[in-house]
Design a protein around this motif. Sequence first.
Motif, short mmCIF file in Angstrom:
data_model
loop_
_atom_site.label_atom_id
_atom_site.label_comp_id
_atom_site.label_asym_id
_atom_site.label_seq_id
_atom_site.Cartn_x
_atom_site.Cartn_y
_atom_site.Cartn_z
N SER A 59 16.07 135.77 59.18
CA SER A 59 17.41 136.00 59.71
C SER A 59 17.53 137.30 60.50
CB SER A 59 18.44 135.97 58.57
OG SER A 59 18.18 137.00 57.63
N PHE A 60 16.47 138.10 60.53
CA PHE A 60 16.46 139.29 61.36
C PHE A 60 16.34 138.93 62.83
CE2 PHE A 60 16.87 142.65 58.60
CZ PHE A 60 16.45 143.86 59.12
N ILE A 61 15.68 137.84 63.11
CA ILE A 61 15.42 137.44 64.50
C ILE A 61 16.73 137.09 65.17
CG2 ILE A 61 14.22 135.80 65.98
CD1 ILE A 61 12.15 135.50 63.71
N GLY A 62 17.08 137.85 66.21
CA GLY A 62 18.31 137.62 66.93
C GLY A 62 19.52 138.34 66.37
N SER A 63 19.37 139.02 65.22
CA SER A 63 20.52 139.71 64.64
C SER A 63 20.32 141.21 64.53
CB SER A 63 20.85 139.15 63.25
OG SER A 63 19.81 139.42 62.32
N SER A 64 19.06 141.69 64.53
CA SER A 64 18.79 143.11 64.39
C SER A 64 18.52 143.74 65.75
CB SER A 64 17.57 143.33 63.50
OG SER A 64 17.15 144.68 63.54
N ASP A 65 18.99 144.99 65.93
CA ASP A 65 18.78 145.67 67.20
C ASP A 65 17.34 146.14 67.38
OD1 ASP A 65 18.58 147.84 65.50
OD2 ASP A 65 20.01 149.10 66.58
N ILE A 66 16.51 145.99 66.36
CA ILE A 66 15.11 146.39 66.51
C ILE A 66 14.33 145.39 67.36
CG2 ILE A 66 14.07 145.20 64.51
CD1 ILE A 66 12.64 147.88 63.90
N GLY A 67 14.91 144.21 67.55
CA GLY A 67 14.27 143.20 68.39
C GLY A 67 13.45 142.20 67.60
N TRP A 68 13.04 141.16 68.28
CA TRP A 68 12.29 140.09 67.63
C TRP A 68 10.90 140.55 67.19
CZ3 TRP A 68 13.15 135.17 71.15
CH2 TRP A 68 14.52 134.94 71.29
N TYR A 69 10.40 141.62 67.84
CA TYR A 69 9.00 141.98 67.62
C TYR A 69 8.73 142.36 66.17
CZ TYR A 69 9.22 146.99 66.71
OH TYR A 69 9.43 148.19 66.11
N TYR A 70 9.75 142.91 65.47
CA TYR A 70 9.46 143.45 64.14
C TYR A 70 8.99 142.37 63.17
CZ TYR A 70 9.92 146.37 59.97
OH TYR A 70 9.66 147.05 58.81
N PRO A 71 9.77 141.29 62.95
CA PRO A 71 9.23 140.23 62.07
C PRO A 71 7.96 139.60 62.65
CG PRO A 71 11.59 139.98 62.39
CD PRO A 71 11.13 140.99 63.39
N ASP A 72 7.93 139.43 63.99
CA ASP A 72 6.75 138.83 64.61
C ASP A 72 5.50 139.66 64.33
OD1 ASP A 72 8.39 136.91 65.63
OD2 ASP A 72 8.20 137.50 67.72
N TYR A 89 5.06 142.20 62.00
CA TYR A 89 4.74 142.52 60.61
C TYR A 89 4.55 141.30 59.72
CZ TYR A 89 5.23 147.61 60.65
OH TYR A 89 5.02 148.95 60.85
N ASN A 90 5.29 140.22 59.97
CA ASN A 90 5.30 139.11 59.04
C ASN A 90 4.71 137.82 59.58
OD1 ASN A 90 8.44 140.51 58.49
ND2 ASN A 90 6.83 140.67 56.97
N GLY A 91 4.76 137.61 60.90
CA GLY A 91 4.25 136.38 61.49
C GLY A 91 5.34 135.66 62.25
#
Length: 286
Positions: free
Chosen positions: A180-193, A195-197
């Motif tokens: 749920s971070f993807i598209g909602s956090s200002d850090i951008g999509w890259y963070y879950p991509d 760190y997590n996949g």
Amino acid sequence: VTPQSPGEVALVGPEGVTILTDFGRDLREVSPVTLPRELTATSPDGYPVHGWVLTPEGPGPHPVILMIHGGPHSQYTGSFFDEFQAMTGAGYAVVACNPRGSAGYGRDHGRALIGRFGDVDAADVMAFLEAALAAHPDLDRDRMGIMGGSYGGYLTAWIIGHDHRWRGAIVERGYLDPASFIGSSDIGWYYPDCYNGTTREQLEAQSAMRWAEQVTTPTLVIHAEQDLRAPMTQGLEYHARLTRAGVDTELLIFPGENHELSRSGTPWHRRQRLETILDFWSRHLA
């Protein structure tokens, strides 16, 4: 920054570092500073885990707070940290380390957490806690709490979903559900991509939110209304799921504050935050 002062002016020259000021003197006169003691533990796979233990004045056994930093590519050091001092000043021992994923120990140490949230990091933190308990008999293993913010909030939530030894937990501004971070956090999509996949299965496997119903530890959830880094919905959903699961849960939302509340929030909110944290620990660890 030194172990005894929040900050001094120093001269760096060929012969080393010379501290020129003593701005921390007035603070030390009002409240004694607790000095950190270094410790290196060994994780179950043989990996070394470095950190510090701070114990309050007086004889033990002291209740223990395991504190987890954010990032994950941040780090604790042996320098003065106001939150450590607030905890020890209130009578709690602090245990804090730099598990895999932290900064300061080289590239491989920092990258070792990629795709392994809730795995090697949790193992490192728990191994360090056990080593601290063994090395310091004045720590009370029957009265322990755990807390952290941002990524530290994530790892706190992950651990209390799997381990139930705690008298209390504080999950602050948590990165609780990668999907749920993807598209909602200002850090951008890259963070879950990064760190997590990128697959749903990878994100779900490393989500602390999916373990909320397994929690039995009394938990305080703290978030800020204008947090765009870890959106407030992360904390609201986590609190709601704990409540529906019958967990003793509290929620504190700070209006007008963002992800930096504990570091650069308004003075009265920073004080209220610390007072709330100390009140929570006094009720659960006293």
